[in-house]
Design a protein around this motif. Structure first.
Motif, PDB file in Angstrom:
ATOM      1  N   CYS A 162       0.856  -1.188   0.000  1.00 58.24           N
ATOM      2  CA  CYS A 162       0.000   0.000   0.000  1.00 58.24           C
ATOM      3  C   CYS A 162       0.893   1.238   0.000  1.00 58.24           C
ATOM      4  O   CYS A 162       1.642   1.473   0.966  1.00 58.24           O
ATOM      5  N   LYS A 163       0.828   2.020  -1.058  1.00 58.59           N
ATOM      6  CA  LYS A 163       1.678   3.204  -1.185  1.00 58.59           C
ATOM      7  C   LYS A 163       1.111   4.331  -0.329  1.00 58.59           C
ATOM      8  O   LYS A 163      -0.037   4.734  -0.477  1.00 58.59           O
ATOM      9  N   LYS A 164       1.911   4.806   0.591  1.00 57.34           N
ATOM     10  CA  LYS A 164       1.475   5.904   1.457  1.00 57.34           C
ATOM     11  C   LYS A 164       1.307   7.192   0.638  1.00 57.34           C
ATOM     12  O   LYS A 164       2.169   7.539  -0.159  1.00 57.34           O
ATOM     13  N   LYS A 165       0.209   7.876   0.873  1.00 56.80           N
ATOM     14  CA  LYS A 165       0.061   9.185   0.238  1.00 56.80           C
ATOM     15  C   LYS A 165       0.985  10.197   0.900  1.00 56.80           C
ATOM     16  O   LYS A 165       1.544  11.073   0.245  1.00 56.80           O
ATOM     17  N   ALA A 166       1.103  10.064   2.203  1.00 59.00           N
ATOM     18  CA  ALA A 166       2.015  10.927   2.948  1.00 59.00           C
ATOM     19  C   ALA A 166       3.254  10.114   3.304  1.00 59.00           C
ATOM     20  O   ALA A 166       3.223   9.293   4.226  1.00 59.00           O
ATOM     21  N   GLU A 167       4.308  10.300   2.550  1.00 59.71           N
ATOM     22  CA  GLU A 167       5.519   9.529   2.799  1.00 59.71           C
ATOM     23  C   GLU A 167       6.210  10.011   4.075  1.00 59.71           C
ATOM     24  O   GLU A 167       5.991  11.133   4.547  1.00 59.71           O
ATOM     25  N   ASN A 168       7.015   9.117   4.624  1.00 57.29           N
ATOM     26  CA  ASN A 168       7.776   9.403   5.846  1.00 57.29           C
ATOM     27  C   ASN A 168       6.877   9.656   7.058  1.00 57.29           C
ATOM     28  O   ASN A 168       7.325  10.228   8.052  1.00 57.29           O
ATOM     29  N   VAL A 169       5.621   9.256   6.962  1.00 57.86           N
ATOM     30  CA  VAL A 169       4.703   9.359   8.106  1.00 57.86           C
ATOM     31  C   VAL A 169       4.473   7.953   8.645  1.00 57.86           C
ATOM     32  O   VAL A 169       4.047   7.063   7.914  1.00 57.86           O
ATOM     33  N   ARG A 170       4.764   7.784   9.920  1.00 60.99           N
ATOM     34  CA  ARG A 170       4.659   6.457  10.521  1.00 60.99           C
ATOM     35  C   ARG A 170       3.211   6.114  10.854  1.00 60.99           C
ATOM     36  O   ARG A 170       2.458   6.940  11.344  1.00 60.99           O
ATOM     37  N   TRP A 171       2.839   4.864  10.565  1.00 61.96           N
ATOM     38  CA  TRP A 171       1.544   4.329  10.952  1.00 61.96           C
ATOM     39  C   TRP A 171       1.729   3.526  12.235  1.00 61.96           C
ATOM     40  O   TRP A 171       2.474   2.563  12.269  1.00 61.96           O
ATOM     41  N   ASP A 172       1.033   3.921  13.299  1.00 55.48           N
ATOM     42  CA  ASP A 172       1.097   3.150  14.540  1.00 55.48           C
ATOM     43  C   ASP A 172       0.186   1.933  14.493  1.00 55.48           C
ATOM     44  O   ASP A 172       0.390   0.955  15.227  1.00 55.48           O
ATOM     45  N   TYR A 173      -0.829   2.001  13.630  1.00 55.11           N
ATOM     46  CA  TYR A 173      -1.774   0.888  13.468  1.00 55.11           C
ATOM     47  C   TYR A 173      -2.080   0.723  11.988  1.00 55.11           C
ATOM     48  O   TYR A 173      -1.889   1.655  11.193  1.00 55.11           O
ATOM     49  N   LEU A 174      -2.592  -0.444  11.617  1.00 54.71           N
ATOM     50  CA  LEU A 174      -2.950  -0.670  10.220  1.00 54.71           C
ATOM     51  C   LEU A 174      -4.288  -0.017   9.892  1.00 54.71           C
ATOM     52  O   LEU A 174      -4.450   0.573   8.824  1.00 54.71           O
ATOM     53  N   THR A 175      -5.250  -0.106  10.821  1.00 54.37           N
ATOM     54  CA  THR A 175      -6.584   0.442  10.555  1.00 54.37           C
ATOM     55  C   THR A 175      -7.014   1.401  11.664  1.00 54.37           C
ATOM     56  O   THR A 175      -6.483   1.365  12.776  1.00 54.37           O
TER      57      THR A 175
END
Length: 226
Positions: free
Chosen positions: A152-165
């Motif tokens: 899944c390509k992040k729209k906001a790069e270099n932004v960490r996801w703490d959770y998947l959903t």
């Protein structure tokens, strides 16, 4: 051996080669010629019609492959890089099915995976409410040995996801103990201990029970708590 059509053609040639000056013979030959020509014409039409029917026969119908029932995929792992959120799904033998059998559809905040006819069944996975938006065009999937990798390509790069959903985030936040400054501190501590007790193993529960009993005994004796 000559065919019936060839024999008729030879008969006609002999009729045409006959030369007669007598009217009765000539009339008889003419009649026989006409009959022979008609028979040849009928044979030609029958042959043409048979060929047309053969050409119009539908191709053999291939029975669709039975794909069996559909099961939902519930086990997966995920991690991330600066650009992608990566979901790993283990499916034994998935690398052996045709490439078109592994389908993934991406949307702005979701994706769904369908693997058709893997070991006699379909495998489905739908993930809605992703934590953050993704790029549909930049997302893809890869099939490896016994594994499907969804990128899944992040729209906001270099932004960490703490959770998947988003749902996972909300569930985790509900589980966190409340630290209300206006609430009774002892009540907050009791809530924390209760949570630890409920989630702990047998040893942890015995330890908490022992500490609770000792605390009550000290209170009964008038000793200060520690």
């Amino acid at each position: 051996m000559a065919s019936a059509l060839e024999e008729l053609q030879k008969d006609l040639e002999e009729v045409l080669l006959e030369k007669s000056t007598r009217k009765r013979v000539r009339d008889a030959l003419t009649t026989e010629k006409s009959k022979t020509e008609t028979e040849i014409k009928n044979k030609m039409q029958q042959k043409s019609q048979k060929k047309q029917v053969d050409n119009e026969k539908p191709a053999a119908v291939v029975a669709p492959i039975t794909t069996g029932y559909t099961v939902k995929i519930s086990n997966y792992g995920w991690d991330q890089s600066n650009k992608f959120v990566k979901i790993y799904i283990t499916l034994t033998g998935v690398h052996q099915v045709p490439n078109e059998n592994v389908q993934v559809h991406f949307m702005d905040r979701s994706f769904d995976l369908l693997v058709n006819n893997l070991n006699g069944k379909n495998n489905s996975m739908i993930v809605n409410n992703l934590l953050k938006p993704i790029s549909v065009e930049g997302s893809s999937r890869k099939v490896k040995t016994d594994t499907v990798l969804i990128l899944c390509k992040k729209k906001a790069e270099n932004v960490r996801w703490d959770y998947l959903t988003q749902v996972e985030k909300e569930c985790k936040e509900k589980e966190k103990p409340s630290y209300d400054t206006e609430a009774d501190p002892s009540e907050g501590l009791m809530n924390v201990l209760k949570k630890i007790y409920e989630d702990g193993d047998d040893d942890m529960k015995r330890t908490i029970n022992k500490a609770w009993v000792e605390s009550r005994e000290k209170q009964a004796k008038g000793d200060p708590e520690f």
